[in-house]
Design a protein around this motif. Structure first.
Motif, PDB file in Angstrom:
ATOM      1  N   PHE A 106       0.880  -1.158   0.000  1.00 13.70           N
ATOM      2  CA  PHE A 106       0.000   0.000   0.000  1.00 13.70           C
ATOM      3  C   PHE A 106       0.921   1.212   0.000  1.00 13.70           C
ATOM      4  O   PHE A 106       1.800   1.315   0.863  1.00 13.70           O
ATOM      5  CB  PHE A 106      -0.863   0.046   1.259  1.00 13.70           C
ATOM      6  CG  PHE A 106      -1.969  -0.973   1.309  1.00 13.70           C
ATOM      7  CD1 PHE A 106      -2.218  -1.832   0.250  1.00 13.70           C
ATOM      8  CD2 PHE A 106      -2.786  -1.049   2.434  1.00 13.70           C
ATOM      9  CE1 PHE A 106      -3.251  -2.768   0.311  1.00 13.70           C
ATOM     10  CE2 PHE A 106      -3.819  -1.973   2.505  1.00 13.70           C
ATOM     11  CZ  PHE A 106      -4.052  -2.831   1.447  1.00 13.70           C
ATOM     12  N   HIS A 107       0.725   2.082  -0.952  1.00 11.84           N
ATOM     13  CA  HIS A 107       1.496   3.324  -1.002  1.00 11.84           C
ATOM     14  C   HIS A 107       0.590   4.505  -0.701  1.00 11.84           C
ATOM     15  O   HIS A 107      -0.599   4.483  -1.036  1.00 11.84           O
ATOM     16  CB  HIS A 107       2.091   3.527  -2.408  1.00 11.84           C
ATOM     17  CG  HIS A 107       3.371   2.780  -2.659  1.00 11.84           C
ATOM     18  ND1 HIS A 107       4.596   3.382  -2.636  1.00 11.84           N
ATOM     19  CD2 HIS A 107       3.596   1.471  -2.939  1.00 11.84           C
ATOM     20  CE1 HIS A 107       5.544   2.479  -2.906  1.00 11.84           C
ATOM     21  NE2 HIS A 107       4.955   1.303  -3.090  1.00 11.84           N
ATOM     22  N   GLY A 108       1.191   5.545  -0.139  1.00 15.22           N
ATOM     23  CA  GLY A 108       0.450   6.786   0.052  1.00 15.22           C
ATOM     24  C   GLY A 108       0.554   7.269   1.482  1.00 15.22           C
ATOM     25  O   GLY A 108       0.796   6.502   2.411  1.00 15.22           O
ATOM     26  N   VAL A 110      -2.405   0.442  -4.261  1.00 15.97           N
ATOM     27  CA  VAL A 110      -1.665  -0.819  -4.266  1.00 15.97           C
ATOM     28  C   VAL A 110      -0.681  -0.763  -5.432  1.00 15.97           C
ATOM     29  O   VAL A 110      -1.079  -0.494  -6.566  1.00 15.97           O
ATOM     30  CB  VAL A 110      -2.609  -2.026  -4.439  1.00 15.97           C
ATOM     31  CG1 VAL A 110      -1.804  -3.326  -4.459  1.00 15.97           C
ATOM     32  CG2 VAL A 110      -3.648  -2.047  -3.321  1.00 15.97           C
ATOM     33  N   VAL A 111       0.593  -0.977  -5.125  1.00 14.65           N
ATOM     34  CA  VAL A 111       1.617  -1.024  -6.173  1.00 14.65           C
ATOM     35  C   VAL A 111       2.282  -2.395  -6.132  1.00 14.65           C
ATOM     36  O   VAL A 111       2.676  -2.872  -5.064  1.00 14.65           O
ATOM     37  CB  VAL A 111       2.679   0.083  -5.990  1.00 14.65           C
ATOM     38  CG1 VAL A 111       3.724   0.004  -7.100  1.00 14.65           C
ATOM     39  CG2 VAL A 111       2.031   1.466  -5.976  1.00 14.65           C
ATOM     40  N   VAL A 112       2.340  -3.036  -7.300  1.00 10.92           N
ATOM     41  CA  VAL A 112       3.032  -4.320  -7.443  1.00 10.92           C
ATOM     42  C   VAL A 112       4.320  -4.058  -8.215  1.00 10.92           C
ATOM     43  O   VAL A 112       4.304  -3.384  -9.250  1.00 10.92           O
ATOM     44  CB  VAL A 112       2.167  -5.349  -8.202  1.00 10.92           C
ATOM     45  CG1 VAL A 112       2.883  -6.692  -8.285  1.00 10.92           C
ATOM     46  CG2 VAL A 112       0.801  -5.499  -7.532  1.00 10.92           C
ATOM     47  N   HIS A 113       5.416  -4.586  -7.683  1.00  8.50           N
ATOM     48  CA  HIS A 113       6.732  -4.317  -8.266  1.00  8.50           C
ATOM     49  C   HIS A 113       7.307  -5.539  -8.976  1.00  8.50           C
ATOM     50  O   HIS A 113       6.881  -6.662  -8.733  1.00  8.50           O
ATOM     51  CB  HIS A 113       7.698  -3.869  -7.167  1.00  8.50           C
ATOM     52  CG  HIS A 113       7.249  -2.638  -6.435  1.00  8.50           C
ATOM     53  ND1 HIS A 113       7.625  -1.365  -6.815  1.00  8.50           N
ATOM     54  CD2 HIS A 113       6.438  -2.486  -5.365  1.00  8.50           C
ATOM     55  CE1 HIS A 113       7.068  -0.479  -5.982  1.00  8.50           C
ATOM     56  NE2 HIS A 113       6.343  -1.138  -5.098  1.00  8.50           N
ATOM     57  N   ALA A 114       8.298  -5.290  -9.780  1.00  9.93           N
ATOM     58  CA  ALA A 114       9.103  -6.262 -10.527  1.00  9.93           C
ATOM     59  C   ALA A 114       8.490  -6.582 -11.882  1.00  9.93           C
ATOM     60  O   ALA A 114       7.391  -7.134 -11.971  1.00  9.93           O
ATOM     61  CB  ALA A 114       9.333  -7.563  -9.745  1.00  9.93           C
ATOM     62  N   GLY A 158       4.915   7.157  -0.340  1.00 11.66           N
ATOM     63  CA  GLY A 158       5.779   6.140   0.240  1.00 11.66           C
ATOM     64  C   GLY A 158       5.013   4.889   0.638  1.00 11.66           C
ATOM     65  O   GLY A 158       3.803   4.797   0.461  1.00 11.66           O
ATOM     66  N   VAL A 159       5.727   3.916   1.171  1.00 11.25           N
ATOM     67  CA  VAL A 159       5.116   2.648   1.559  1.00 11.25           C
ATOM     68  C   VAL A 159       4.397   2.788   2.903  1.00 11.25           C
ATOM     69  O   VAL A 159       4.985   3.223   3.893  1.00 11.25           O
ATOM     70  CB  VAL A 159       6.188   1.538   1.646  1.00 11.25           C
ATOM     71  CG1 VAL A 159       5.603   0.253   2.224  1.00 11.25           C
ATOM     72  CG2 VAL A 159       6.808   1.283   0.276  1.00 11.25           C
ATOM     73  N   ALA A 160       3.115   2.429   2.912  1.00 10.22           N
ATOM     74  CA  ALA A 160       2.334   2.457   4.152  1.00 10.22           C
ATOM     75  C   ALA A 160       2.179   1.062   4.746  1.00 10.22           C
ATOM     76  O   ALA A 160       1.945   0.912   5.948  1.00 10.22           O
ATOM     77  CB  ALA A 160       0.953   3.061   3.889  1.00 10.22           C
TER      78      ALA A 160
HETATM   79 CU   LIG Z   1       5.779  -0.394  -3.450  1.00  9.37          CU
END
Ligand SMILES: [Cu+2]
Length: 252
Positions: free
Chosen positions: A74-76, A165-169, A116-118
Motif C-alpha cells: 500500500f502506497h500513500g 496498491v503497487v506491485v513491483h518487478a 511512500g510505503v504504508a
Molecule cells: Cu511499493
C-alpha cells in the motif's frame, strides 16, 4: 387495548434493533483495479474486506512475471492526496515523472505521485514498511494469488481509500528474466531496476457505500460479503415489521 398496542409497537422496535447493530458491524469492502506500469502488460484485482482494523486481502493478477518475487505495497500518505500518477511511457506527465529520462518509471520516480510505503503485503511475518523489500516473503507467480488477513495500523484502516496498491518487478527489456536490465534499482543499488520497478498500480476505493445506497433493491454488489450482510440486516427489519403486522392482525 391502547396499552397493548403500545406494548406491541415497542416490541416491534426491539425487533428492529438487531438490524441496526448488524449494520454497525458490517465489514467495509474496498477494491482496487491494478493497471499496468512500465508497459508490463500486467493487470489485476484487489479485494479488501475491512472489519475494524482487520483486513482480509485478496489479490488476483494476470500477466505478472512468473517466477520472481513481486513486492506489493500500500502506497500513500494516509489521508493524503496521492494518485497512481503517470505509469507508462506516453502517459500524460510521464516525461516529467521520469526524472532521469530513461523511459522507465522507477520506484523513487513514482513516489511523488503514489507516495511512500504504508504497508508491505508480505506472505508472512511483518507487514510494516520495514519489510518493503523482504523479497523472500512476497508472491512469485504470474497471477500473484495473494490471500492474507492483516491487522492494519489504525491510520491505514481509517484512510484506505486514500492509498494505492503497487506491485513491483517487471521484465523491462523483455528478455524473459528479471535482473538483466543493467540499471541499479532506485531503492537498492544491489538490485537491478527490474526487481523493483512498478509493474502495476491501482487506487483503493470503497465499495460498501454503493451497496448501502442501493438498499434492498440493489444487486450490483450482491456478490460481496458486505451487501450480503446488509441484505440480512434489511431482512431482520422486514421480519420485525411482519411480526408487528401479524400481531396487530391477531388483535383486530
Ligand atoms: Cu511499493
Amino acid at each position: 387495548m391502547r396499552r397493548m398496542l403500545t406494548t406491541i409497537a415497542v416490541s416491534g422496535a426491539v425487533l428492529a434493533l438487531p438490524a441496526t447493530a448488524a449494520f454497525a458491524q458490517t465489514p467495509h469492502t474496498y477494491s482496487a483495479n491494478l493497471t499496468q506500469a512500465n508497459d508490463s502488460g500486467a493487470s489485476g484485482t484487489v479485494m479488501i474486506e475491512l472489519d475494524g482494523t482487520t483486513a482480509d486481502i485478496s489479490i488476483d493478477g494476470n500477466n505478472f512475471f512468473d517466477g520472481f518475487p513481486h513486492a506489493i505495497h500500500f502506497h500513500g500518505e494516509p489521508g493524503g492526496d496521492n494518485v497512481c500518477g503517470p505509469l507508462n511511457p506516453g502517459d500524460a506527465g510521464f516525461d516529467e515523472a521520469d526524472e532521469d529520462g530513461d523511459g522507465i518509471l522507477s520506484v523513487v520516480e513514482g513516489v511523488p505521485s503514489y507516495g511512500g510505503v504504508a504497508l508491505s503485503l508480505t506472505t508472512e511475518g511483518d507487514t510494516s514498511p520495514d519489510s518493503a523489500l523482504a523479497v523472500d516473503r512476497f508472491p512469485t507467480s504470474g497471477t500473484l494469488d495473494y490471500r492474507r488477513t492483516i491487522e492494519l495500523p489504525q491510520e491505514v484502516a481509517d484512510n484506505l481509500s486514500t492509498l494505492h496498491v503497487v506491485v513491483h518487478a517487471t521484465d523491462l527489456n523483455g528478455s524473459g528474466e528479471i535482473g538483466d536490465q543493467g540499471t541499479p534499482s532506485s531503492l537498492d543499488p544491489e538490485l537491478d531496476i527490474e526487481a523493483t520497478a512498478p509493474a502495476a498500480c491501482g487506487q483503493i476505493t470503497a465499495m460498501a457505500a454503493g451497496g448501502v445506497a442501493t438498499g434492498a433493491g440493489g444487486t450490483a454488489t450482491a456478490d460481496n460479503g458486505a451487501s450480503a450482510a446488509l441484505a440480512g440486516a434489511a431482512g431482520l427489519g422486514v421480519l420485525g415489521a411482519v411480526a408487528l403486522r401479524r400481531r396487530n392482525g391477531e388483535l383486530s
